[in-house]
Design a protein around this motif. Structure first.
Motif, PDB file in Angstrom:
ATOM      1  N   MET A 109       0.829  -1.202   0.035  1.00 16.94           N
ATOM      2  CA  MET A 109      -0.009  -0.017  -0.034  1.00 16.94           C
ATOM      3  C   MET A 109       0.837   1.178  -0.114  1.00 16.94           C
ATOM      4  SD  MET A 109      -2.314   2.336   1.642  1.00 16.94           S
ATOM      5  CE  MET A 109      -2.220   1.976   3.251  1.00 16.94           C
ATOM      6  N   ARG A 110       0.528   2.206  -0.954  1.00 19.59           N
ATOM      7  CA  ARG A 110       1.387   3.685  -1.070  1.00 19.59           C
ATOM      8  C   ARG A 110       0.492   4.598  -0.554  1.00 19.59           C
ATOM      9  NH1 ARG A 110       5.901   2.372  -3.920  1.00 19.59           N
ATOM     10  NH2 ARG A 110       6.095   4.467  -4.836  1.00 19.59           N
ATOM     11  N   GLU A 111       1.002   4.968   0.508  1.00 19.97           N
ATOM     12  CA  GLU A 111       0.088   6.222   1.271  1.00 19.97           C
ATOM     13  C   GLU A 111       0.518   7.472   0.777  1.00 19.97           C
ATOM     14  OE1 GLU A 111       0.819   2.926   4.661  1.00 19.97           O
ATOM     15  OE2 GLU A 111       2.252   4.067   2.974  1.00 19.97           O
ATOM     16  N   LEU A 112      -0.327   8.419   0.910  1.00 23.63           N
ATOM     17  CA  LEU A 112      -0.179   9.727   0.504  1.00 23.63           C
ATOM     18  C   LEU A 112      -0.449  10.565   1.825  1.00 23.63           C
ATOM     19  CD1 LEU A 112      -2.102  10.917  -2.606  1.00 23.63           C
ATOM     20  CD2 LEU A 112       0.263  11.237  -1.983  1.00 23.63           C
ATOM     21  N   VAL A 113       0.455  11.470   2.198  1.00 23.55           N
ATOM     22  CA  VAL A 113       0.162  12.514   3.596  1.00 23.55           C
ATOM     23  C   VAL A 113      -0.140  13.943   3.121  1.00 23.55           C
ATOM     24  CG1 VAL A 113       1.334  13.561   5.381  1.00 23.55           C
ATOM     25  CG2 VAL A 113       1.853  10.957   4.898  1.00 23.55           C
ATOM     26  N   THR A 114      -1.367  14.475   3.221  1.00 27.96           N
ATOM     27  CA  THR A 114      -1.871  15.606   2.707  1.00 27.96           C
ATOM     28  C   THR A 114      -1.480  16.871   3.932  1.00 27.96           C
ATOM     29  OG1 THR A 114      -3.447  14.472   1.735  1.00 27.96           O
ATOM     30  CG2 THR A 114      -3.587  16.929   1.996  1.00 27.96           C
ATOM     31  N   LEU A 115      -0.986  17.823   3.231  1.00 24.33           N
ATOM     32  CA  LEU A 115      -0.626  19.160   3.868  1.00 24.33           C
ATOM     33  C   LEU A 115      -1.700  20.233   3.487  1.00 24.33           C
ATOM     34  CD1 LEU A 115       2.293  17.916   3.635  1.00 24.33           C
ATOM     35  CD2 LEU A 115       2.817  19.598   5.183  1.00 24.33           C
ATOM     36  N   GLN A 116      -2.459  21.163   4.301  1.00 21.18           N
ATOM     37  CA  GLN A 116      -2.977  22.195   4.043  1.00 21.18           C
ATOM     38  C   GLN A 116      -2.390  23.556   4.854  1.00 21.18           C
ATOM     39  OE1 GLN A 116      -7.058  19.565   3.659  1.00 21.18           O
ATOM     40  NE2 GLN A 116      -6.821  21.296   4.893  1.00 21.18           N
ATOM     41  N   VAL A 117      -1.944  24.393   4.101  1.00 17.02           N
ATOM     42  CA  VAL A 117      -1.521  25.556   4.705  1.00 17.02           C
ATOM     43  C   VAL A 117      -1.904  26.922   4.247  1.00 17.02           C
ATOM     44  CG1 VAL A 117       0.723  26.798   5.202  1.00 17.02           C
ATOM     45  CG2 VAL A 117       0.642  24.345   5.223  1.00 17.02           C
ATOM     46  N   GLY A 118      -2.624  27.596   5.398  1.00 22.78           N
ATOM     47  CA  GLY A 118      -3.169  28.842   4.887  1.00 22.78           C
ATOM     48  C   GLY A 118      -4.799  28.711   4.787  1.00 22.78           C
ATOM     49  N   SER A 119      -5.390  29.963   4.732  1.00 22.86           N
ATOM     50  CA  SER A 119      -6.926  30.024   4.940  1.00 22.86           C
ATOM     51  C   SER A 119      -7.553  29.421   3.692  1.00 22.86           C
ATOM     52  CB  SER A 119      -7.420  31.582   5.091  1.00 22.86           C
ATOM     53  OG  SER A 119      -8.843  31.523   5.055  1.00 22.86           O
ATOM     54  N   PHE A 120      -7.250  29.880   2.489  1.00 27.83           N
ATOM     55  CA  PHE A 120      -8.010  29.274   1.455  1.00 27.83           C
ATOM     56  C   PHE A 120      -7.703  27.658   1.166  1.00 27.83           C
ATOM     57  CE2 PHE A 120      -9.038  29.055  -3.291  1.00 27.83           C
ATOM     58  CZ  PHE A 120     -10.458  29.483  -3.137  1.00 27.83           C
ATOM     59  N   ALA A 121      -6.335  27.258   1.239  1.00 26.45           N
ATOM     60  CA  ALA A 121      -5.982  26.043   1.227  1.00 26.45           C
ATOM     61  C   ALA A 121      -6.800  25.078   2.185  1.00 26.45           C
ATOM     62  CB  ALA A 121      -4.393  25.888   1.672  1.00 26.45           C
ATOM     63  N   ASN A 122      -7.262  25.602   3.194  1.00 31.30           N
ATOM     64  CA  ASN A 122      -7.975  24.696   4.080  1.00 31.30           C
ATOM     65  C   ASN A 122      -9.562  25.000   3.648  1.00 31.30           C
ATOM     66  OD1 ASN A 122      -6.510  23.672   6.414  1.00 31.30           O
ATOM     67  ND2 ASN A 122      -5.823  25.607   6.728  1.00 31.30           N
ATOM     68  N   TYR A 123     -10.140  26.024   3.085  1.00 36.11           N
ATOM     69  CA  TYR A 123     -11.270  25.877   2.482  1.00 36.11           C
ATOM     70  C   TYR A 123     -11.458  24.835   1.431  1.00 36.11           C
ATOM     71  CZ  TYR A 123     -13.856  29.968   4.552  1.00 36.11           C
ATOM     72  OH  TYR A 123     -14.576  30.799   5.222  1.00 36.11           O
ATOM     73  N   VAL A 124     -10.450  24.803   0.588  1.00 35.78           N
ATOM     74  CA  VAL A 124     -10.355  23.859  -0.455  1.00 35.78           C
ATOM     75  C   VAL A 124     -10.437  22.311   0.098  1.00 35.78           C
ATOM     76  CG1 VAL A 124      -8.950  23.018  -2.440  1.00 35.78           C
ATOM     77  CG2 VAL A 124      -9.312  25.043  -2.203  1.00 35.78           C
ATOM     78  N   GLY A 125      -9.229  22.277   1.193  1.00 33.09           N
ATOM     79  CA  GLY A 125      -9.174  20.944   1.661  1.00 33.09           C
ATOM     80  C   GLY A 125     -10.494  20.324   2.518  1.00 33.09           C
ATOM     81  N   SER A 126     -11.407  21.395   3.143  1.00 30.77           N
ATOM     82  CA  SER A 126     -12.544  21.092   3.876  1.00 30.77           C
ATOM     83  C   SER A 126     -13.454  20.442   2.848  1.00 30.77           C
ATOM     84  CB  SER A 126     -13.149  22.485   4.463  1.00 30.77           C
ATOM     85  OG  SER A 126     -13.943  22.006   5.113  1.00 30.77           O
ATOM     86  N   HIS A 127     -13.473  21.047   1.661  1.00 31.54           N
ATOM     87  CA  HIS A 127     -14.346  20.344   0.797  1.00 31.54           C
ATOM     88  C   HIS A 127     -13.995  19.197   0.133  1.00 31.54           C
ATOM     89  CE1 HIS A 127     -17.464  23.357   0.092  1.00 31.54           C
ATOM     90  NE2 HIS A 127     -16.651  24.438  -0.048  1.00 31.54           N
ATOM     91  N   PHE A 128     -12.502  19.178  -0.176  1.00 33.28           N
ATOM     92  CA  PHE A 128     -11.872  17.750  -0.348  1.00 33.28           C
ATOM     93  C   PHE A 128     -12.153  16.670   0.424  1.00 33.28           C
ATOM     94  CE2 PHE A 128      -8.382  14.658  -0.339  1.00 33.28           C
ATOM     95  CZ  PHE A 128      -8.108  14.552  -1.746  1.00 33.28           C
ATOM     96  N   TRP A 129     -11.993  16.672   1.763  1.00 34.20           N
ATOM     97  CA  TRP A 129     -12.409  15.743   2.678  1.00 34.20           C
ATOM     98  C   TRP A 129     -13.719  15.511   2.975  1.00 34.20           C
ATOM     99  CZ3 TRP A 129      -8.206  12.781   3.329  1.00 34.20           C
ATOM    100  CH2 TRP A 129      -7.222  13.388   3.255  1.00 34.20           C
ATOM    101  N   ASN A 130     -14.770  16.316   2.381  1.00 38.43           N
ATOM    102  CA  ASN A 130     -16.039  16.103   2.565  1.00 38.43           C
ATOM    103  C   ASN A 130     -16.305  15.105   1.465  1.00 38.43           C
ATOM    104  OD1 ASN A 130     -16.753  17.757   4.770  1.00 38.43           O
ATOM    105  ND2 ASN A 130     -17.703  19.295   3.581  1.00 38.43           N
TER     106      ASN A 130
END
Length: 575
Positions: free
Chosen positions: A1-22
């Motif tokens: 299994m080849r894992e990915l680790v995700t980083l979100q840095v900054g306000s708009f990046a976290n907005y994008v990430g919040s939708h991504f994880w939803n």
């Protein structure tokens, strides 16, 4: 299994990430829902690539994103930085007394959960009671429908934080607030102020330590998915983390999305602000791109008026809206990283074209082209393949989400990595993997200009639309994302209660069409920071950069430009 680790840095990046994880959470829920469309039960996706299994001290099994999220203090709204699953945080009170003087306590009122977060809490409490007693406490369907419509309306009018619409549980190591930064978020808008604000702290080390927690439990990490809001002061922190990754995880490639909201692209009013913006854009891009295998600029000055929003109705002033479209596209281009590899037969009925981050980087930067910047295109929703035997409409609908790109460029050296999922065929049925492949390959065969290489990944599973997704679809989008010939009468916008899933197409391009983006950054760096009498020379010096460092950045940008276009005048070293 080849894992990915995700980083979100900054306000708009976290907005994008919040939708991504939803989206990921919705896929997980639909896979277990007995009444859901069967296509969601046979996704051929390995969610362990993005998620980790764990257990609380109480013995509760958890499944949380392998994520480190960074934002300013106070950006989490009503959510605790410890998340919601683990409640072993330390108490605010202490029995240690080292001060004999008067003590005053300043306590801010906690943020109240909005209607959506309240409903999540009540639903989880109901599920818990059901498990305890075996008795369901469900509501009547009509009541539930009204409740959902109220939630959708409250989100449309009241999102203040990216956590306001997050339906995901996070690990305590995931959410990191930059404490001790007494800075106005509106003024945290350039590389210099970010560097100055972060210079005295250990934030970069603390973020790297959290990152190490997730990496060390991976069996075989395939790389990092890094989303950074590079429009302001978060860029220096991202650079610190990238340097740490380069030192510690030499063989793990970084795929970096430099995202910006529409508001960050507004033209500054004063000459001083314009100079600062040009220098920030050049310095930020140069520093970030030098430390990752592939950088993808994402964020149009006006998403609402772009061709990418032909079937969307977006309010540029709402990060909640813009980030949803970008997150949907990032979900699509990341699908191949978690597709199940093909079995012994060499084919699959549900997904095909699995690749790793390293392989995509090699596809886009190989072929004797070493540029590290790619264009992101999207078709949201993608058109039906019915009556479109050559797929011209599909390719035409793919529009750039990368700013400052040239249109209709004839690039004979372009390379493409493309993902199509949930495509609809004749009669509204899901197109088979082979149908999509044949259509796309035929479209490129008959195109006036075509890439020298195109890697295609295909999945039958469409993009699910979770309840907290904004109402950004136009009235030509049907329930399953089909494009209608006549508009639906009523509201001009449609959301999660009207549209349950959509087909998507997304594409990463290594192409000379990105030249204007690079040339603008090199031009801004030279005219505002390097040239004799440059108006921003003193400013960029106050950011901590000497002239020779700026010249090194200019040389790097020149090489990127020359690789794409050897005849470009911008590749000259003359000022």
């Amino acid at each position: 299994m080849r894992e990915l680790v995700t980083l979100q840095v900054g306000s708009f990046a976290n907005y994008v990430g919040s939708h991504f994880w939803n989206f990921q959470d919705e896929l997980l829920g639909l896979a277990e829902d007995a009444y859901a469309d069967p296509v969601f039960k046979n996704q051929s996706l390995n969610m362990d690539v993005l998620y980790r299994s764990g257990e609380t001290h109480q013995g509760t099994v958890t499944y949380t994103p392998r994520l480190v999220s960074v934002d300013l203090q106070g950006s989490l709204g009503s959510m605790s930085s410890r998340g919601t699953l683990y409640n072993e945080g330390s108490s605010a009170s202490s029995n240690i007394f080292t001060w004999g003087g008067n003590v005053s306590t300043q306590a801010a009122e906690p943020h109240k959960k909005n209607l959506f977060l309240q409903s999540l809490y009540e639903e989880e409490q109901g599920d818990f009671l059901t498990l305890q007693s075996g008795v369901s406490g469900g509501e009547e369907s009509s009541q539930r429908e009204i409740h959902d419509s109220e939630i959708v309306e409250s989100l449309e009018n009241g999102v203040r934080y990216w956590t306001d619409f997050s339906k995901v549980h996070y690990h305590p190591q995931s959410l990191y607030e930059l404490s001790g930064l007494w800075v106005d978020p509106q003024k945290f808008d350039n590389y210099g102020i970010g560097r100055e604000s972060l210079s005295a702290g250990l934030q970069g080390e603390e973020v790297s330590e959290r990152l190490r927690f997730f990496v060390e439990e991976c069996d075989h990490i395939q790389g990092f998915q890094f989303i950074v809001d590079d429009s302001g002061g978060f860029s220096p922190l991202a650079v610190d983390v990238l340097e740490s990754i380069a030192d510690e995880y030499t063989n793990a490639p970084v795929m970096l999305y430099a995202v910006r909201g529409s508001g960050s692209s507004m033209d500054p009013r004063s000459q001083k602000q314009r100079v600062s913006r040009k220098l920030h854009d050049a310095v930020s891009f140069s520093m970030l791109s030098s430390l990752c295998k592939l950088i993808v600029p994402v964020g149009l000055p006006s998403l609402s008026t772009s061709k990418a929003s032909t079937f969307l109705s977006i309010n540029d002033e709402r990060p909640y809206h813009c980030s949803a479209a970008y997150a949907a596209t990032l979900h699509s281009v990341s699908l191949p990283f978690r597709m199940e590899p093909l079995g012994p037969t060499g084919d699959s009925s549900y997904a095909s074209g699995a690749v790793t981050v390293s392989e995509v980087v090699q596809i886009l930067s190989g072929q004797a082209r070493q540029n590290m910047v790619a264009i992101l295109d999207a078709a949201m929703p993608s058109p039906s393949l019915a009556g479109n035997s050559l797929g011209e409409t599909l390719l035409k609908n793919l529009q750039p989400l990368t700013p400052e790109t040239a249109e209709d460029v004839e690039d004979l050296q372009s390379v493409v990595s493309m993902t199509v999922h949930g495509a609809l065929g004749s009669g509204g049925h899901r197109a088979s993997i082979s149908e999509v492949k044949d259509t796309v390959h035929a479209a490129y065969e008959h195109a006036i200009t075509r890439p020298i290489y195109c890697h295609l990944s295909v999945a039958q599973c469409p993009l699910p639309i979770p309840l907290p997704f904004p109402s950004i679809f136009g009235n030509l989008v049907g329930q399953h994302g089909e494009l209608l010939s006549t508009p639906i009468v009523g509201s001009p916008t449609r959301g999660s209660l009207d549209v349950h899933s959509i087909p998507m197409a997304a594409r990463l391009r290594s192409s000379s069409a990105v030249l204007p983006f690079l040339e603008n950054r090199l031009g801004g760096l030279r005219s505002c920071g390097i040239a004799r009498g440059a108006p921003g020379a003193e400013l960029v010096r106050s950011w901590g950069f000497a002239k020779d460092e700026l010249e090194d950045m200019g040389e790097m940008l020149s090489k990127m430009i020359a690789t794409l276009d050897p005849h470009s005048q911008m590749s000259s070293d003359s000022d």
